[in-house]
Enzyme design. Structure first.
Site, PDB file in Angstrom:
ATOM      1  N   HIS A 128       0.889  -1.167   0.000  1.00  0.00           N
ATOM      2  CA  HIS A 128       0.000   0.000   0.000  1.00  0.00           C
ATOM      3  C   HIS A 128       0.926   1.216   0.000  1.00  0.00           C
ATOM      4  O   HIS A 128       2.024   1.155   0.578  1.00  0.00           O
ATOM      5  CB  HIS A 128      -0.839   0.098   1.277  1.00  0.00           C
ATOM      6  CG  HIS A 128      -1.798  -1.027   1.515  1.00  0.00           C
ATOM      7  ND1 HIS A 128      -1.415  -2.211   2.077  1.00  0.00           N
ATOM      8  CD2 HIS A 128      -3.134  -1.117   1.319  1.00  0.00           C
ATOM      9  CE1 HIS A 128      -2.477  -2.995   2.199  1.00  0.00           C
ATOM     10  NE2 HIS A 128      -3.542  -2.358   1.748  1.00  0.00           N
TER      11      HIS A 128
ATOM     12  N   ASP B 139       2.230   1.905   3.404  1.00  0.00           N
ATOM     13  CA  ASP B 139       3.174   0.961   4.027  1.00  0.00           C
ATOM     14  C   ASP B 139       4.595   1.360   3.664  1.00  0.00           C
ATOM     15  O   ASP B 139       5.511   1.211   4.470  1.00  0.00           O
ATOM     16  CB  ASP B 139       3.054  -0.485   3.520  1.00  0.00           C
ATOM     17  CG  ASP B 139       1.663  -0.997   3.409  1.00  0.00           C
ATOM     18  OD1 ASP B 139       0.824  -0.575   4.202  1.00  0.00           O
ATOM     19  OD2 ASP B 139       1.422  -1.839   2.508  1.00  0.00           O
TER      20      ASP B 139
ATOM     21  N   GLU C 183     -10.621  -6.916  -4.838  1.00  0.00           N
ATOM     22  CA  GLU C 183     -10.507  -7.955  -3.799  1.00  0.00           C
ATOM     23  C   GLU C 183     -11.795  -7.992  -2.990  1.00  0.00           C
ATOM     24  O   GLU C 183     -12.042  -7.119  -2.147  1.00  0.00           O
ATOM     25  CB  GLU C 183      -9.304  -7.617  -2.905  1.00  0.00           C
ATOM     26  CG  GLU C 183      -9.021  -8.678  -1.868  1.00  0.00           C
ATOM     27  CD  GLU C 183      -7.782  -8.363  -1.039  1.00  0.00           C
ATOM     28  OE1 GLU C 183      -6.781  -7.865  -1.590  1.00  0.00           O
ATOM     29  OE2 GLU C 183      -7.827  -8.612   0.176  1.00  0.00           O
TER      30      GLU C 183
ATOM     31  N   GLU D  86      -9.017 -13.576  -1.582  1.00  0.00           N
ATOM     32  CA  GLU D  86      -8.374 -13.834  -0.287  1.00  0.00           C
ATOM     33  C   GLU D  86      -9.147 -14.924   0.456  1.00  0.00           C
ATOM     34  O   GLU D  86     -10.371 -14.840   0.614  1.00  0.00           O
ATOM     35  CB  GLU D  86      -8.320 -12.542   0.531  1.00  0.00           C
ATOM     36  CG  GLU D  86      -7.725 -12.789   1.911  1.00  0.00           C
ATOM     37  CD  GLU D  86      -7.310 -11.511   2.627  1.00  0.00           C
ATOM     38  OE1 GLU D  86      -6.836 -10.569   1.967  1.00  0.00           O
ATOM     39  OE2 GLU D  86      -7.473 -11.470   3.854  1.00  0.00           O
TER      40      GLU D  86
ATOM     41  N   HIS E 121     -11.298 -13.826   3.407  1.00  0.00           N
ATOM     42  CA  HIS E 121     -12.480 -13.076   2.977  1.00  0.00           C
ATOM     43  C   HIS E 121     -13.561 -14.034   2.465  1.00  0.00           C
ATOM     44  O   HIS E 121     -14.750 -13.801   2.683  1.00  0.00           O
ATOM     45  CB  HIS E 121     -12.119 -12.080   1.879  1.00  0.00           C
ATOM     46  CG  HIS E 121     -11.176 -11.004   2.327  1.00  0.00           C
ATOM     47  ND1 HIS E 121     -10.707 -10.027   1.481  1.00  0.00           N
ATOM     48  CD2 HIS E 121     -10.618 -10.748   3.537  1.00  0.00           C
ATOM     49  CE1 HIS E 121      -9.899  -9.215   2.156  1.00  0.00           C
ATOM     50  NE2 HIS E 121      -9.824  -9.646   3.401  1.00  0.00           N
TER      51      HIS E 121
ATOM     52  N   ASP F 174      -4.717 -13.704  -2.382  1.00  0.00           N
ATOM     53  CA  ASP F 174      -4.159 -13.320  -1.087  1.00  0.00           C
ATOM     54  C   ASP F 174      -4.211 -14.567  -0.217  1.00  0.00           C
ATOM     55  O   ASP F 174      -5.277 -14.982   0.252  1.00  0.00           O
ATOM     56  CB  ASP F 174      -4.957 -12.170  -0.448  1.00  0.00           C
ATOM     57  CG  ASP F 174      -4.351 -10.817  -0.797  1.00  0.00           C
ATOM     58  OD1 ASP F 174      -3.446 -10.779  -1.648  1.00  0.00           O
ATOM     59  OD2 ASP F 174      -4.775  -9.801  -0.211  1.00  0.00           O
TER      60      ASP F 174
ATOM     61  N   ASP G  41     -11.470 -11.291  10.507  1.00  0.00           N
ATOM     62  CA  ASP G  41     -10.377 -11.427   9.550  1.00  0.00           C
ATOM     63  C   ASP G  41      -9.059 -11.581  10.315  1.00  0.00           C
ATOM     64  O   ASP G  41      -8.399 -10.597  10.609  1.00  0.00           O
ATOM     65  CB  ASP G  41     -10.374 -10.147   8.683  1.00  0.00           C
ATOM     66  CG  ASP G  41      -9.603 -10.297   7.409  1.00  0.00           C
ATOM     67  OD1 ASP G  41      -9.235 -11.431   7.054  1.00  0.00           O
ATOM     68  OD2 ASP G  41      -9.368  -9.276   6.748  1.00  0.00           O
TER      69      ASP G  41
ATOM     70  N   ASP H 275      -6.355 -13.169   9.346  1.00  0.00           N
ATOM     71  CA  ASP H 275      -5.165 -13.098   8.480  1.00  0.00           C
ATOM     72  C   ASP H 275      -4.033 -14.004   8.959  1.00  0.00           C
ATOM     73  O   ASP H 275      -2.885 -13.563   9.105  1.00  0.00           O
ATOM     74  CB  ASP H 275      -4.662 -11.653   8.383  1.00  0.00           C
ATOM     75  CG  ASP H 275      -5.507 -10.784   7.478  1.00  0.00           C
ATOM     76  OD1 ASP H 275      -6.229 -11.328   6.628  1.00  0.00           O
ATOM     77  OD2 ASP H 275      -5.446  -9.543   7.616  1.00  0.00           O
TER      78      ASP H 275
ATOM     79  N   ASP I 170      -1.029 -12.344   2.489  1.00  0.00           N
ATOM     80  CA  ASP I 170      -1.725 -11.310   3.252  1.00  0.00           C
ATOM     81  C   ASP I 170      -1.994 -11.921   4.632  1.00  0.00           C
ATOM     82  O   ASP I 170      -3.129 -12.212   5.005  1.00  0.00           O
ATOM     83  CB  ASP I 170      -3.020 -10.900   2.549  1.00  0.00           C
ATOM     84  CG  ASP I 170      -3.564  -9.591   3.102  1.00  0.00           C
ATOM     85  OD1 ASP I 170      -3.035  -9.128   4.122  1.00  0.00           O
ATOM     86  OD2 ASP I 170      -4.520  -9.047   2.519  1.00  0.00           O
TER      87      ASP I 170
HETATM   88  C1  XUL Z   1      -7.871  -6.305   4.136  1.00  0.00           C
HETATM   89  C2  XUL Z   1      -6.997  -6.792   3.049  1.00  0.00           C
HETATM   90  C3  XUL Z   1      -6.073  -5.800   2.458  1.00  0.00           C
HETATM   91  C4  XUL Z   1      -5.971  -5.911   0.977  1.00  0.00           C
HETATM   92  C5  XUL Z   1      -5.185  -4.785   0.348  1.00  0.00           C
HETATM   93  O1  XUL Z   1      -8.700  -7.278   4.657  1.00  0.00           O
HETATM   94  O2  XUL Z   1      -7.037  -7.952   2.710  1.00  0.00           O
HETATM   95  O3  XUL Z   1      -4.831  -5.938   3.044  1.00  0.00           O
HETATM   96  O4  XUL Z   1      -5.398  -7.110   0.599  1.00  0.00           O
HETATM   97  O5  XUL Z   1      -5.668  -3.547   0.666  1.00  0.00           O
HETATM   98 CO    CO Z   2      -6.026  -9.009   1.207  1.00  0.00          CO
END
Ligand code: XUL
Ligand code: CO
Length: 434
Positions: free
Chosen positions: A99, A102, A230, A266, A269, A294, A305, A307, A337
């Site tokens: 991003h 980042d 996404e 992802e 998600h 992702d 989420d 992650d 991710d």
């Molecule tokens: C948020 C997410 C983000 C995107 C990029 O849930 O997955 O990190 O991948 O903005």
């Molecule tokens: Co993501």
């Protein structure tokens, strides 16, 4: 050059290895289905989770011990570049995703933020020279700052819309500068918490306008990246507009954008949307929009989420199966991710987590390739739908039939015999391949 991680280069040692800092299944140059593993598995480091996440959560402060921290945020940004390149080199990871915020910190004005991003991305570019490390995708963080409290492209405040557009333009320019072949739009706060204050129609129109402007700028600026949306169903808002692949497809088709965007799927998600990861990959693939992944996983008992690093082998097999059926991911790849748990605060944990994720997908690829080679499921499916290859079925498939004709046919064939779906048998065979 200062070394930030005590860990050395990670090598492939094979499945019998007990070394936590070695690959057991990811053997970069080994050829699977005619392609080396690293081409099937274009792993990417996520700048945010790897270099920026510090382990804080809603209930507690940072836990990560990171040697690249500095008191001045810009100085830290440069040190993150050094640390990131050292990390990717040691793991043999060839891609990164970022991003805008980042790479470089948000400054008091947009102009200063842009200048900081220019400086740090200049340095990233310099570091890329002489390595095989590339940018997989870039994106703009249009959700973190308080100005985005009600969304970016879907904010009721037009000044916020303009600010987001400016950030996206700059992030696209930066992606171009770093040679990124994809550009991602994750909806951030594009959604709503209550319909009592939300005009959904207006918000969706505005969101489509923002994406259309970005689509046009992608060409105009010469970035020419594969644009990716996404999907995510909830979090941070109660209802995210990019709910899942099917919803995004409907949105894109409504606004005539379906040829311009693919999806970045992802895993966490997908499960938040009460879909499996491979369901989302499948819907994207059969609609020709499977662009990138992702790679992570959620905790099925938590429902937010989380992650986490992907270690669920079963899911990875089914995911890689879809990727193989898709003929690969084109310009896309597998971006981790994923973030280490709060309790996994050491440098070593970062390496171990990436190794675990890479090995999971490598083993997933190996097994998926065998299943595909042996046509385990493909033969079963061909047989299952065979009635559409001849007779009345072929007429239906070719759309050469009327309702009257089908009625006559059914009257003459009303004693129907079905075949077993054999789900448990297929699941047992899949287990045999593991
Ligand atoms: C948020 C997410 C983000 C995107 C990029 O849930 O997955 O990190 O991948 O903005
Ligand atoms: Co993501």
């Amino acid at each position: 050059m200062k070394e930030y991680f005590k860990v050395g280069k990670i090598a492939y040692e094979g499945p019998k290895s007990t070394n936590p800092l070695a690959f057991k299944y990811y053997n970069k140059d080994e050829v699977i289905l005619g392609k080396p593993m690293h081409e099937h598995l274009k792993f990417a480091m996520s700048w945010w989770h790897t270099l920026c996440a510090k382990g804080s959560d809603q209930f507690g402060s940072n836990t990560m011990v990171r040697t690249f921290e500095a008191t001045d945020p810009l100085q830290e940004a440069y040190q993150k570049v050094d640390a990131g390149f050292e990390f990717m080199d040691k793991l043999g990871i060839e891609y990164f995703c970022f991003h805008d915020r980042d790479l470089a910190p948000e400054m008091p004005t947009l102009k200063e933020s842009n200048e900081a991003l220019d400086k740090v991305s200049d340095y990233v570019l310099e570091k890329m020279k002489g390595t095989n490390i590339k940018c997989l995708w870039g994106t703009a963080n249009c959700f973190n700052h308080k100005r985005y409290l009600a969304g970016a492209g879907t904010s009721p405040n037009a000044d916020v819309f303009a600010y987001a557009a400016a950030q996206i333009k700059k992030a696209m320019d930066t992606t171009k500068k770093l040679g990124g072949k994809n550009y991602v739009f994750w909806g951030g706060r594009e959604g709503y918490d209550t319909l009592l204050n939300t005009d959904v129609k207006q918000e969706l129109d505005h969101y489509a306008t923002l994406l259309t402007l970005a689509r046009d700028y992608n060409k105009k600026s010469g970035l020419n990246a594969q644009l990716l949306i996404e999907p995510k169903p909830k979090e941070p808002t109660k209802h995210q507009y990019d709910f899942d692949v099917q919803t995004v497809l409907g949105f894109l088709r409504t606004y005539g954008l379906e040829k311009d965007f693919k999806m970045n799927i992802e895993a966490n998600h997908a499960t938040l949307a009460i879909h499996t990861f491979n369901h989302e990959l499948n819907v994207a693939r059969i609609n020709g929009v499977l662009g990138s992944i992702d790679a992570n996983q959620g905790d099925m008992l938590l429902g937010w989420d989380t992650d986490q690093f992907p270690t669920n082998l079963y899911d990875a097999i089914l995911a890689m199966y879809e990727v193989l059926l898709n003929g690969g991911l084109g310009t896309g790849g597998l971006n981790f991710d994923a973030k280490v748990r709060r309790q996994s605060f050491t440098d070593e944990d970062l390496f171990i987590s990436y190794i675990a994720g890479m090995d999971t997908f490598a083993r997933g690829l190996r097994i998926a390739a065998k299943l595909l080679e042996d046509k385990v499921f493909e033969n079963f499916k061909t047989e299952r739908y065979a009635s559409y290859k001849t007779g009345i079925g072929k007429k239906i498939a070719d759309k050469k039939v009327t309702l009257e004709e089908l009625s006559d046919y059914a009257l003459a064939h009303d004693q129907i015999e079905n075949a077993s779906g054999r789900q448990e048998w297929l699941e047992a065979i899949l287990n045999q391949y593991i």
